[in-house]
Scaffold this active site. Structure first.
Site, short mmCIF file in Angstrom:
data_model
loop_
_atom_site.label_atom_id
_atom_site.label_comp_id
_atom_site.label_asym_id
_atom_site.label_seq_id
_atom_site.Cartn_x
_atom_site.Cartn_y
_atom_site.Cartn_z
N GLY A 393 64.03 46.64 12.10
CA GLY A 393 63.28 46.25 10.91
C GLY A 393 64.15 46.23 9.66
NE ARG A 395 66.37 54.50 6.95
CZ ARG A 395 67.45 55.04 7.50
NH1 ARG A 395 67.89 54.61 8.67
NH2 ARG A 395 68.11 56.01 6.89
CB CYS A 396 67.38 48.16 11.68
SG CYS A 396 66.53 49.43 12.63
CG MET A 397 67.60 43.64 9.64
SD MET A 397 66.87 42.01 9.38
CE MET A 397 65.63 42.37 8.13
#
Length: 405
Positions: A393, A395-397
């Site tokens: 999502g 945050r991951c990106m």
């Protein structure tokens, strides 16, 4: 804003590092999905449009956006000798062992990609055998290899910039990643944090050459003094021991407590940030699967070493102790079991907080997003039909580089 400054998950975000999905996604095939950690093949054109919308949403909220590919290119453009060193190391880490192919690939990259940014993007994209135009008559390997064979594998997970390294206060962890596929990604961080004028000199709390795995999705800055790290599918306790020693032995680091959360080892909860993320001073989104007692290990400095103490308590109780106030846990899917499973699969709990009470989320998780709004969270939705196929999502990106103190 030279250097890094990240002592919170929620303080106003001022600078963030992204990678715009590139042609590496075009080198995903059904046969390589499992090896390259994808469940499906994103449509690149739409994935780029969605990612550009993400970057624009951040800029619209006062965040400076810098790109992994640009920072690496700036390093290499400044020093031709460094470019050569980088290329030889990249060939090594791609597993190219024969002298014949090492020379072919070296010459191909130097001759065809003189521009530093094009060169960096090509290292991310990978190389297909057909691009090299080799004389097959003097190589059995070439004669029996399929035309579609990737001589150098792509790095399609790079748009998840959270994982290869992690900002911790004014320092960085350059991670050793769980899979061979992703461990090559940390290579760019090594060059940025060693040579880029904006980042060289940043204290390094972990090295990509260490033995044990750790990934950025498992590292959360709870506050200036408390760091949370997940013991997960992709982060080993040995790595947490090592990084704890290095952080506690840095006299400039204010971190005096590390909480190691033992989370279930499965694909839906691969990192701590898929289990919970902080979205306000007293609010967290959570995966419903971790309600109830949780094993957490409190790590503190003791002499030149560390002291570890096990805590068995509900997540809410643990967070309240270290946040210093009552907290509200907001379950993904609003507690509805089917909605929770569906939206967790599409990273409903993986929010990027850009200021207290203001988060960037995937628009597709409409049940969770409605629940966040009911809790007075300012929700900024971004399109995600293709980006979400990579199982990560907002945050991951993103890798925050600077948050206001």
């Amino acid at each position: 804003m030279a250097g890094v400054n990240v002592k919170s998950e929620i303080k106003p975000l001022k600078k963030v590092l992204l990678h715009r999905p590139g042609k590496e996604l075009l080198n995903l095939t059904p046969n390589t999905l499992e090896e390259l950690l994808f469940d499906d093949i994103p449509f690149l054109k739409v994935a780029q449009e969605e990612h550009d919308a993400f970057a624009q949403a951040l800029r619209d909220n006062g965040v400076e956006v810098v790109y992994l590919e640009d920072l690496t290119a700036e390093v290499l453009a400044a020093d031709p000798q460094l470019r050569e060193k980088f290329l030889l190391q990249w060939i090594d880490e791609a597993g190219i062992k024969t002298e014949r192919y090492r020379k072919i690939i070296f010459d191909y990259m130097q001759e065809n990609y003189p521009d530093a940014k094009d060169f960096v993007l090509k290292t991310m994209e990978g190389i297909n055998l057909t691009e090299l135009h080799t004389d097959k008559s003097n190589s059995l390997v070439d004669l029996v290899s399929e035309a579609s064979k990737m001589v150098v594998a792509p790095m399609p997970n790079l748009y998840f910039t959270r994982d290869p390294f992690a900002m911790i206060g004014n320092g960085v962890s350059i991670n050793r990643m769980y899979s061979v596929t992703r461990n090559r990604e940390t290579f760019y961080g090594e060059y940025i944090f060693t040579y880029h004028p904006d980042f060289k000199g940043t204290p390094q709390y972990y090295s990509r050459y260490n033995t044990f795995h750790i990934e950025g999705g498992d590292i959360l800055n709870i506050n200036e003094h408390v760091l949370a790290i997940g013991i997960s599918q992709r982060t080993e306790p040995d790595a947490i021991d090592g990084i704890a020693h290095n952080i506690f032995n840095d006299p400039t680091s204010p971190v005096d407590t590390i909480l190691a959360f033992n989370i279930p080892n499965n694909r839906a909860m691969m990192h701590l940030d898929t289990v919970f993320t902080q979205i306000d001073v007293d609010k967290f989104t959570i995966h419903p699967g971790i309600m109830g007692p949780l094993s957490v290990f409190e790590i503190t400095p003791e002499g030149n070493g560390i002291k570890v103490h096990e805590i068995n308590a509900p997540l809410e109780q643990i967070l309240e102790k270290y946040i210093g106030m009552p907290v509200t846990l907001i379950p993904c899917g609003g507690g509805d079991r089917i909605a929770a499973e569906r939206e967790q699969w599409n990273d409903g709990s993986n929010t990027l907080c850009i200021a207290p009470g203001r988060v960037v989320v995937y628009e597709r998780n409409d049940v969770t997003n409605a629940v966040l709004r009911k809790h007075n969270i300012d929700v900024i939705e971004i399109p995600s039909a293709e980006l979400s196929r990579g199982r990560g999502g907002p945050r991951c990106m993103s890798m925050p580089v600077w948050r206001e103190d």
